[in-house]
Design an enzyme around this catalytic site. Structure first.
Site, short mmCIF file in Angstrom:
data_model
loop_
_atom_site.label_atom_id
_atom_site.label_comp_id
_atom_site.label_asym_id
_atom_site.label_seq_id
_atom_site.Cartn_x
_atom_site.Cartn_y
_atom_site.Cartn_z
N LYS A 73 50.31 42.41 16.21
CA LYS A 73 49.08 41.62 16.75
C LYS A 73 48.15 41.14 15.75
CE LYS A 73 45.87 42.43 20.77
NZ LYS A 73 45.51 43.52 21.77
N SER A 148 45.75 42.01 26.46
CA SER A 148 45.70 41.01 25.55
C SER A 148 46.85 40.81 24.53
CB SER A 148 44.33 41.27 24.84
OG SER A 148 44.38 42.33 24.20
N SER A 172 45.63 46.57 27.44
CA SER A 172 45.97 45.49 26.85
C SER A 172 47.58 45.72 26.00
CB SER A 172 45.17 44.93 25.32
OG SER A 172 44.38 44.22 25.98
N1 GLN Z 1 41.91 43.14 29.94
C1 GLN Z 1 40.93 44.10 29.57
C2 GLN Z 1 39.63 43.53 28.97
O1 GLN Z 1 39.82 42.35 29.21
C3 GLN Z 1 41.62 45.16 28.28
C4 GLN Z 1 41.68 44.34 27.27
C5 GLN Z 1 42.30 45.26 26.07
O2 GLN Z 1 42.80 46.48 26.46
N2 GLN Z 1 42.18 44.96 24.71
O3 GLN Z 1 38.87 44.24 28.60
#
Ligand code: GLN
Length: 473
Positions: A73, A148, A172
């Site tokens: 990532k 994400s 994520s």
């Molecule tokens: N979707 C969650 C958020 O927007 C998780 C994001 C993540 O785990 N980086 O915070």
């Protein structure tokens, strides 16, 4: 999958160069459409592969991940190479050092082929907040891959790489894994070093593997975990070989289902159905499944969305246009800050900076941030109580299958609800894994459904063993 490729490399059935070229070919063929990658490092990847091949020809032993292509990532530092977090704020910024996970993998001769797309600074659940491109779900390209870590997930699900690294602050890794039908593991907080991972919310962020199988997740975890002096929150537990615990057996394991939480409104019928089937399958494999209570789990999402923006607002303060990436000059220093941040950061990041700044402000700190921290302790206590009775907790990964592009971008609260089942593990710090439990039809399309197992703190052994036994059967 990794083990098999490793054997093939060892036996000389395939060379690392051919293997890497093969995967680079898949990227060329598919990524125009899927958009998983922000950058591909063909030259560097092939150079590493050549070195591995030389080593094999000379009769040396190789490590499990050596010579095998993977992706990371784009929020992890690779020395001398661009790291963007999918934000305009970091466009052109080059990392000055390797993240610890990257350094360990380089040392092992694992072949990094590229950096993947993500929600901007990891804030989002669909990869749609990326400032650069859309990443599409390979099961239906009109739908999001989740987020994400959407790019890393799609890269694995579409066969562009063998495995990938994601990061998980509230789901994520697990949510996109569920949306794309692969395995995603969020380790116990502290199990994997965060050094060189650009922070979103420091008390929750964890790096973890996205893989085709549970065994692959165990292999990758074995390679990246372990204490790191550069990360004060990394746990003093030595790295170990997690594949040793994969016995294929789960009889007698006690699994708790937080009924009230799982049966709450807003969970799709198709997901419920697959979930109940999975429960029966676990029973059939010898697990003792019982209903449990996690009374405070229902507050995990609201608590998450107080604590995380608070940490975000603090972590984002460093992007001032002076030290990193984009710099827009203003009439004076303050004006420069404003202009740089206005131009560099996207709407979701700004929303969280504002929410967090508010929650941390003198007048509201006690009412919001402090209160949320107290409830977070209660959520953690829920797990401590539950783990007196059961070894693992089972839920769906998400309340629904992958959704169409644009269907939640106008309504952040709807997007936040996608994480209802995943944020609890981050609030409590426990390890959790998402694994495929079948498919569900939505609008005539069969889409993957993920199941989530959460384990005891630092008990990845049991978590991986039970998920692997389920997968094998
Ligand atoms: N979707 C969650 C958020 O927007 C998780 C994001 C993540 O785990 N980086 O915070």
């Amino acid at each position: 999958m990794i083990k098999k490729i490793h054997e093939q490399l060892k036996n000389g059935e395939v060379t690392s160069v051919d293997l890497v070229k093969g995967y680079l070919g898949v990227i060329k063929e598919k990524d125009q459409l899927l958009g998983a990658f922000l950058s591909v490092r063909e030259e560097q990847a092939l150079r590493t592969a050549e070195l591995v091949d030389e080593k094999i020809t000379q009769g040396h032993e190789i490590e499990m991940l050596e010579g095998i292509p993977f992706a990371a990532k784009d929020n992890m530092n690779v020395a001398g190479e661009e790291v963007t977090c999918a934000s305009k704020a970091l466009e052109g910024y080059k990392a000055p050092y390797d993240a610890t996970v990257i350094a360990r993998l380089k040392e092992m001769g694992a072949v990094l082929v590229g950096k993947t797309n993500m929600d901007e600074f990891a804030m989002g659940a669909s990869t749609e907040t990326s400032a650069y491109k859309k990443t599409k779900n390979p099961h239906d390209t009109s739908r999001v891959p989740g987020g994400s870590s959407g790019g890393s997930t799609v890269a694995v699900a579409s066969g562009e790489v063998v495995w990938a690294l994601g990061s998980d602050t509230g789901g994520s890794i697990r949510q996109p894994a569920g949306f794309c039908g692969i395995v995603g593991l969020k380790p116990t907080y502290g199990r994997v070093s965060r050094y060189g991972l650009i922070a979103m919310a420091s008390s929750c962020d964890q790096i973890g593997p996205l893989t085709n199988t549970v065994e692959d997740a165990a292999i990758v975890l074995s390679a990246i975990s372990g204490e790191d002096k550069m990360d004060a929150t990394s746990a003093q537990s030595p790295a170990k070989d997690y594949t040793k615990f994969l016995t294929g057996e789960m009889s007698g394991v006690r699994i708790g289902v937080p009924r009230a939480f799982v049966d709450a409104e807003g969970v799709d019928a198709g997901i419920r159905e697959r979930f109940e089937q999975a429960v029966e399958k676990f029973r059939g494999l010898g697990a003792r499944v019982e209903d449990i209570e996690l009374p405070y789990a229902k507050y995990a999402l609201p608590v998450y969305y107080i604590i995380i923006p608070s940490e975000v607002s603090s972590n984002m303060a460093r992007f001032d246009g002076i030290r990193f990436g984009l710099s827009v000059s203003g009439e004076n220093v303050t004006d420069g800050y404003f202009k740089t941040r206005a131009a560099g950061l996207g709407a979701e990041v700004k929303r969280r900076v504002m929410l967090g700044t508010y929650a941390l402000s003198a007048g509201y700190y006690d009412a919001y941030y402090k209160k949320a921290q107290k409830v977070r302790s209660l959520i953690r206590r829920d797990f401590e109580e539950a783990y007196k009775k059961v070894d693992l907790v089972l839920t769906p990964t998400s309340p629904e299958v992958a959704f169409p592009f644009g269907s939640k971008t106008e309504d952040p609260l709807k997007m936040y609800l996608s994480d209802i089942f995943t944020v609890t593990a981050n609030m409590a710090g426990v390890p959790a894994i998402s694994f495929p439990i079948g498919t569900s039809k939505d609008n005539g399309v069969d889409l993957p459904v993920g199941g989530q197992l959460m384990g005891k703190w630092f008990d990845e052994e049991n978590l991986l063993r039970v998920a692997d036994a389920y997968e094998r059967n």
